[in-house]
Enzyme design. Structure first.
Site, PDB file in Angstrom:
ATOM      1  N   SER A 143       4.288   1.680   3.643  1.00  0.00           N
ATOM      2  CA  SER A 143       5.488   2.486   3.385  1.00  0.00           C
ATOM      3  C   SER A 143       5.474   2.838   1.915  1.00  0.00           C
ATOM      4  O   SER A 143       4.842   2.144   1.104  1.00  0.00           O
ATOM      5  CB  SER A 143       6.742   1.667   3.710  1.00  0.00           C
ATOM      6  N   TYR A 156      12.328  -5.876   3.753  1.00  0.00           N
ATOM      7  CA  TYR A 156      11.403  -4.800   4.098  1.00  0.00           C
ATOM      8  C   TYR A 156      10.478  -4.475   2.924  1.00  0.00           C
ATOM      9  O   TYR A 156       9.254  -4.363   3.086  1.00  0.00           O
ATOM     10  CB  TYR A 156      12.203  -3.559   4.504  1.00  0.00           C
TER      11      TYR A 156
END
Length: 261
Positions: A143, A156
């Site tokens: 990401s 995350y």
């Protein structure tokens, strides 16, 4: 076709990015192991569509990505069913948005397990098979949050930074065995995971849905456009090609310029 007679295992592939990647590999001739949760009839529809549209074989593994033993069973299923595990995509991921002091510890543990530890367990079981055949491709879905942070996403961001480091380490270990390991770092892709975090972000920041989309999500991306699942899938297919055989240990950004800022 570049992946004819090869087998690809894609975690978190019953929808979103993972499903697009699985379909991209199937279009190149690979047999597919999809994995993930969902309604049985929805999963079967997607599995059957892969077989009928691309003329390959596809099976579904219900392995829970928070359980290492089940992940090992998924790799074993692929090997027993198709005779090899040639491509592994560690894509499974979940999200939770909250300030650190309010972040539920069980959510932290769950996100680290599914977004980071699952990739370790899958690689732990798949790498020996790839080394034995002197060929393999491992792609980890990271990401933009593997490179930069955003508030309220401590677990995350930590997991995705970990994926970047795991990718580099594994790439060095298998570099002489014909196996490459890379990660793709998309910006915001319009998927159920992104759509489902909008209400939490609305609550955390006191914004409307439109404000979250335009002022939080796309604010980060200079192109002001979401990345598409098909764009991520196309990059994953390229990383499995002969042209990409010397690309390993990399973290490839696909984020509309987010991390260039």
């Amino acid at each position: 076709m570049t992946l004819k007679d090869k087998t690809a295992v894609v975690t978190g592939s019953t929808s979103g990015i993972g499903l697009a990647i699985a379909r991209g590999f199937a279009a190149e001739g690979a047999n597919i192991v999809i994995n993930g949760f969902g309604k049985p009839e929805d999963i079967e529809r997607e599995r059957a569509a892969i077989e009928s549209e691309f003329g390959v074989k596809a099976v579904h593994s219900p392995a829970d990505m928070s359980k290492g033993a089940e992940i090992g069973g998924m790799i074993e299923l692929a090997e027993k069913t198709f005779g090899s595990v040639d491509v592994l995509v560690n894509n499974a991921g979940i999200q939770f948005v909250s300030p650190i002091e309010e972040f539920p510890p069980e959510k932290w543990e769950q996100i680290i397990a599914i977004n980071l530890s699952s990739a370790f367990y899958a690689m732990h079981h798949a790498i020996p098979l790839m080394k034995a055949r002197k060929w393999g491709r491992i792609i980890n879905t990271a990401s933009a949050h593997s490179l930069v942070a955003s508030p309220f996403k401590s677990a995350y961001v930590s997991a995705k930074h970990g994926i970047a480091g795991l990718t580099k380490t594994a790439a060095l270990e298998v570099a002489t065995f014909g196996v490459t390991v890379n990660c793709i770092s998309p910006g915001y892709v319009w998927t159920p995971l992104v759509e489902n975090q909008i209400p939490d972000t609305m609550k955390a920041r006191g914004l409307t849905k439109e404000q979250v989309i335009n002022d939080v999500l796309l604010h980060a991306q200079p192109t002001k456009q979401f990345v598409t699942v098909d764009q991520v899938a196309a990059l994953a297919v390229f990383l499995c090609s002969d042209a990409a055989s010397q690309i390993t240990g990399t973290n490839i950004s696909m984020d509309g310029g987010w991390t260039a800022q």
